[in-house]
Write a protein that holds these residues in place. Structure first.
Motif, PDB file in Angstrom:
ATOM      1  N   GLY A   1       0.815  -1.207   0.000  1.00  0.00           N
ATOM      2  CA  GLY A   1       0.000   0.000   0.000  1.00  0.00           C
ATOM      3  C   GLY A   1       0.846   1.255   0.000  1.00  0.00           C
ATOM      4  N   LYS A   2       1.968   1.245   0.705  1.00  0.00           N
ATOM      5  CA  LYS A   2       2.856   2.411   0.741  1.00  0.00           C
ATOM      6  C   LYS A   2       3.456   2.682  -0.634  1.00  0.00           C
ATOM      7  N   ILE A   3       3.735   1.611  -1.389  1.00  0.00           N
ATOM      8  CA  ILE A   3       4.291   1.804  -2.732  1.00  0.00           C
ATOM      9  C   ILE A   3       3.264   2.474  -3.634  1.00  0.00           C
ATOM     10  N   PHE A   4       2.053   1.954  -3.633  1.00  0.00           N
ATOM     11  CA  PHE A   4       1.021   2.527  -4.493  1.00  0.00           C
ATOM     12  C   PHE A   4       0.640   3.936  -4.053  1.00  0.00           C
ATOM     13  N   ALA A   5       0.828   4.256  -2.786  1.00  0.00           N
ATOM     14  CA  ALA A   5       0.535   5.603  -2.304  1.00  0.00           C
ATOM     15  C   ALA A   5       1.495   6.637  -2.886  1.00  0.00           C
ATOM     16  N   GLU A   6       2.649   6.168  -3.367  1.00  0.00           N
ATOM     17  CA  GLU A   6       3.644   7.076  -3.947  1.00  0.00           C
ATOM     18  C   GLU A   6       3.307   7.457  -5.382  1.00  0.00           C
ATOM     19  N   GLY A   7       2.391   6.757  -6.003  1.00  0.00           N
ATOM     20  CA  GLY A   7       2.025   7.062  -7.389  1.00  0.00           C
ATOM     21  C   GLY A   7       1.579   5.810  -8.117  1.00  0.00           C
ATOM     22  N   ASP A   8       0.995   6.003  -9.302  1.00  0.00           N
ATOM     23  CA  ASP A   8       0.491   4.875 -10.075  1.00  0.00           C
ATOM     24  C   ASP A   8       1.607   3.907 -10.457  1.00  0.00           C
ATOM     25  N   ILE A   9       1.265   2.633 -10.519  1.00  0.00           N
ATOM     26  CA  ILE A   9       2.163   1.576 -10.989  1.00  0.00           C
ATOM     27  C   ILE A   9       1.523   0.967 -12.230  1.00  0.00           C
ATOM     28  N   ASP A  10       2.253   0.973 -13.329  1.00  0.00           N
ATOM     29  CA  ASP A  10       1.711   0.442 -14.584  1.00  0.00           C
ATOM     30  C   ASP A  10       1.752  -1.073 -14.646  1.00  0.00           C
ATOM     31  N   MET A  11       2.768  -1.661 -14.010  1.00  0.00           N
ATOM     32  CA  MET A  11       2.931  -3.111 -14.110  1.00  0.00           C
ATOM     33  C   MET A  11       3.507  -3.670 -12.824  1.00  0.00           C
ATOM     34  N   VAL A  12       2.921  -4.765 -12.373  1.00  0.00           N
ATOM     35  CA  VAL A  12       3.450  -5.529 -11.242  1.00  0.00           C
ATOM     36  C   VAL A  12       3.941  -6.861 -11.787  1.00  0.00           C
TER      37      VAL A  12
ATOM     38  N   THR B   1       0.804 -19.425  -1.580  1.00  0.00           N
ATOM     39  CA  THR B   1       0.015 -18.574  -0.686  1.00  0.00           C
ATOM     40  C   THR B   1       0.583 -17.152  -0.599  1.00  0.00           C
ATOM     41  N   GLY B   2       1.900 -17.021  -0.624  1.00  0.00           N
ATOM     42  CA  GLY B   2       2.490 -15.683  -0.640  1.00  0.00           C
ATOM     43  C   GLY B   2       2.113 -14.930  -1.896  1.00  0.00           C
ATOM     44  N   ALA B   3       2.077 -15.655  -3.011  1.00  0.00           N
ATOM     45  CA  ALA B   3       1.714 -15.037  -4.288  1.00  0.00           C
ATOM     46  C   ALA B   3       0.240 -14.657  -4.326  1.00  0.00           C
ATOM     47  N   VAL B   4      -0.608 -15.502  -3.743  1.00  0.00           N
ATOM     48  CA  VAL B   4      -2.041 -15.187  -3.685  1.00  0.00           C
ATOM     49  C   VAL B   4      -2.251 -13.879  -2.926  1.00  0.00           C
ATOM     50  N   SER B   5      -1.628 -13.770  -1.770  1.00  0.00           N
ATOM     51  CA  SER B   5      -1.771 -12.568  -0.947  1.00  0.00           C
ATOM     52  C   SER B   5      -1.296 -11.321  -1.689  1.00  0.00           C
ATOM     53  N   ALA B   6      -0.075 -11.365  -2.205  1.00  0.00           N
ATOM     54  CA  ALA B   6       0.498 -10.191  -2.872  1.00  0.00           C
ATOM     55  C   ALA B   6      -0.301  -9.808  -4.113  1.00  0.00           C
ATOM     56  N   SER B   7      -0.741 -10.810  -4.872  1.00  0.00           N
ATOM     57  CA  SER B   7      -1.492 -10.531  -6.103  1.00  0.00           C
ATOM     58  C   SER B   7      -2.818  -9.851  -5.806  1.00  0.00           C
ATOM     59  N   LEU B   8      -3.506 -10.307  -4.773  1.00  0.00           N
ATOM     60  CA  LEU B   8      -4.801  -9.714  -4.454  1.00  0.00           C
ATOM     61  C   LEU B   8      -4.646  -8.276  -3.949  1.00  0.00           C
ATOM     62  N   VAL B   9      -3.620  -8.030  -3.164  1.00  0.00           N
ATOM     63  CA  VAL B   9      -3.370  -6.663  -2.701  1.00  0.00           C
ATOM     64  C   VAL B   9      -3.089  -5.752  -3.890  1.00  0.00           C
ATOM     65  N   CYS B  10      -2.218  -6.214  -4.796  1.00  0.00           N
ATOM     66  CA  CYS B  10      -1.876  -5.403  -5.974  1.00  0.00           C
ATOM     67  C   CYS B  10      -3.072  -5.233  -6.905  1.00  0.00           C
ATOM     68  N   ALA B  11      -3.868  -6.285  -7.046  1.00  0.00           N
ATOM     69  CA  ALA B  11      -5.048  -6.198  -7.906  1.00  0.00           C
ATOM     70  C   ALA B  11      -5.998  -5.119  -7.404  1.00  0.00           C
ATOM     71  N   GLY B  12      -6.195  -5.064  -6.097  1.00  0.00           N
ATOM     72  CA  GLY B  12      -7.062  -4.038  -5.536  1.00  0.00           C
ATOM     73  C   GLY B  12      -6.532  -2.641  -5.783  1.00  0.00           C
ATOM     74  N   ALA B  13      -5.215  -2.475  -5.652  1.00  0.00           N
ATOM     75  CA  ALA B  13      -4.608  -1.162  -5.868  1.00  0.00           C
ATOM     76  C   ALA B  13      -4.687  -0.751  -7.336  1.00  0.00           C
ATOM     77  N   LEU B  14      -4.463  -1.696  -8.235  1.00  0.00           N
ATOM     78  CA  LEU B  14      -4.541  -1.385  -9.664  1.00  0.00           C
ATOM     79  C   LEU B  14      -5.971  -1.037 -10.068  1.00  0.00           C
ATOM     80  N   GLN B  15      -6.944  -1.755  -9.496  1.00  0.00           N
ATOM     81  CA  GLN B  15      -8.340  -1.424  -9.772  1.00  0.00           C
ATOM     82  C   GLN B  15      -8.660  -0.006  -9.305  1.00  0.00           C
ATOM     83  N   ALA B  16      -8.145   0.361  -8.142  1.00  0.00           N
ATOM     84  CA  ALA B  16      -8.406   1.684  -7.599  1.00  0.00           C
ATOM     85  C   ALA B  16      -7.835   2.777  -8.494  1.00  0.00           C
ATOM     86  N   GLN B  17      -6.672   2.514  -9.113  1.00  0.00           N
ATOM     87  CA  GLN B  17      -6.099   3.532  -9.994  1.00  0.00           C
ATOM     88  C   GLN B  17      -6.671   3.450 -11.410  1.00  0.00           C
ATOM     89  N   GLY B  18      -7.348   2.325 -11.719  1.00  0.00           N
ATOM     90  CA  GLY B  18      -8.082   2.209 -12.979  1.00  0.00           C
ATOM     91  C   GLY B  18      -7.329   1.629 -14.149  1.00  0.00           C
TER      92      GLY B  18
END
Length: 251
Positions: free
Chosen positions: A78-89, A118-135
């Motif tokens: 979340g702190k990374i995405f708070a710094e600005g949009d990310i085009d690709m994870v 399981t680590g990948a599931v967690s990280a992917s879902l967090v990033c997916a939510g952030a990418l959706q929020a930025q559109g």
């Protein structure tokens, strides 16, 4: 935002010392990517990787990230995405494990599964939510042909990649139409430090070849990428080999 050709200008690599991840970062920096986040366990290798990418002209940041600590993923990412949009994870972390040892030590096998799945599931879902929020944005998941049909020689690793692959495909379906693109990459044997000393499989490839395939897949908005491409047909055939015959195939 991505440029007119669909090339990411900002990149987050989960698994910041991954040779495939760094090869991809180098390639995208050469194609105008300017902001790179390398997420991984703090180490000299992580800092050296960042320093190398900075010499190519990118603004590179490192962040402490542990696939085995999913309780911290939302805060860290979340702190990374708070710094600005990310085009690709790019989800590039993972461990091969030691099949013989891991069969004898169940907790070691669990560690492989927790890291790769399981680590990948967690990280992917967090990033997916952030990418959706930025559109907008892409999630690129490094799977493996080992997940297509688990072999006796590496069924612990293969099963973890099979789970990851199925999850990533489902995530892509769930995100369809949201502006977030998910691409699953299935390399064969890749010549890296992780595979050093192992018998090389046919159609072996390199981190640089995988990076090229990732860039091309992004431009095409591909959902699945095989590296090399011929593996698509090889694995299609192997999936239908009768099990008694499959067991006798060389590892």
């Amino acid at each position: 935002m991505k440029d007119a050709f669909g090339t990411p200008q900002s990149l987050l690599v989960l698994g910041g010392t991954s040779e495939i991840g760094l090869a991809t970062a180098r390639r995208l920096i050469a194609r105008r990517a300017r902001t790179v986040w390398l997420a991984g366990r703090p180490s000299r290798a992580l800092e050296n990787a960042a320093a190398e990418l900075r010499t190519l002209g990118a603004d590179v940041h490192t962040v402490a990230f542990d696939a085995l600590d999913p309780t911290a993923h939302e805060q860290v990412l979340g702190k990374i995405f708070a710094e600005g949009d990310i085009d690709m994870v790019l989800l590039a972390f993972g461990v091969l494990g030691d099949q013989a040892n891991d069969e004898a030590e169940p907790l070691a096998a669990v560690r492989v599964a927790q890291t790769n799945y399981t680590g990948a599931v967690s990280a992917s879902l967090v990033c997916a939510g952030a990418l959706q929020a930025q559109g907008h944005g892409s999630i690129v998941v490094l799977s493996s042909v080992a997940g297509e049909r688990a072999r006796r020689a590496n069924f612990i690793y293969g099963s973890s990649k099979a789970g990851l692959d199925a999850f990533a495909q489902g995530l892509g379906d769930a995100l369809h139409g949201t502006g977030v693109h998910v691409m699953v990459v299935r390399p064969g044997f890749v010549r890296t430090k992780m595979t050093a000393g192992l018998a090389e499989a046919p159609l072996a490839t390199t981190p640089e070849a995988v990076a090229t395939a990732i860039e091309q897949g992004l431009r095409r908005r591909s959902e699945t990428v095989w590296v090399p491409g011929a593996l698509r047909f090889v694995m299609s055939a192997l999936r239908h080999v009768p099990r008694p015959v499959f067991r006798r195939l060389p590892d």
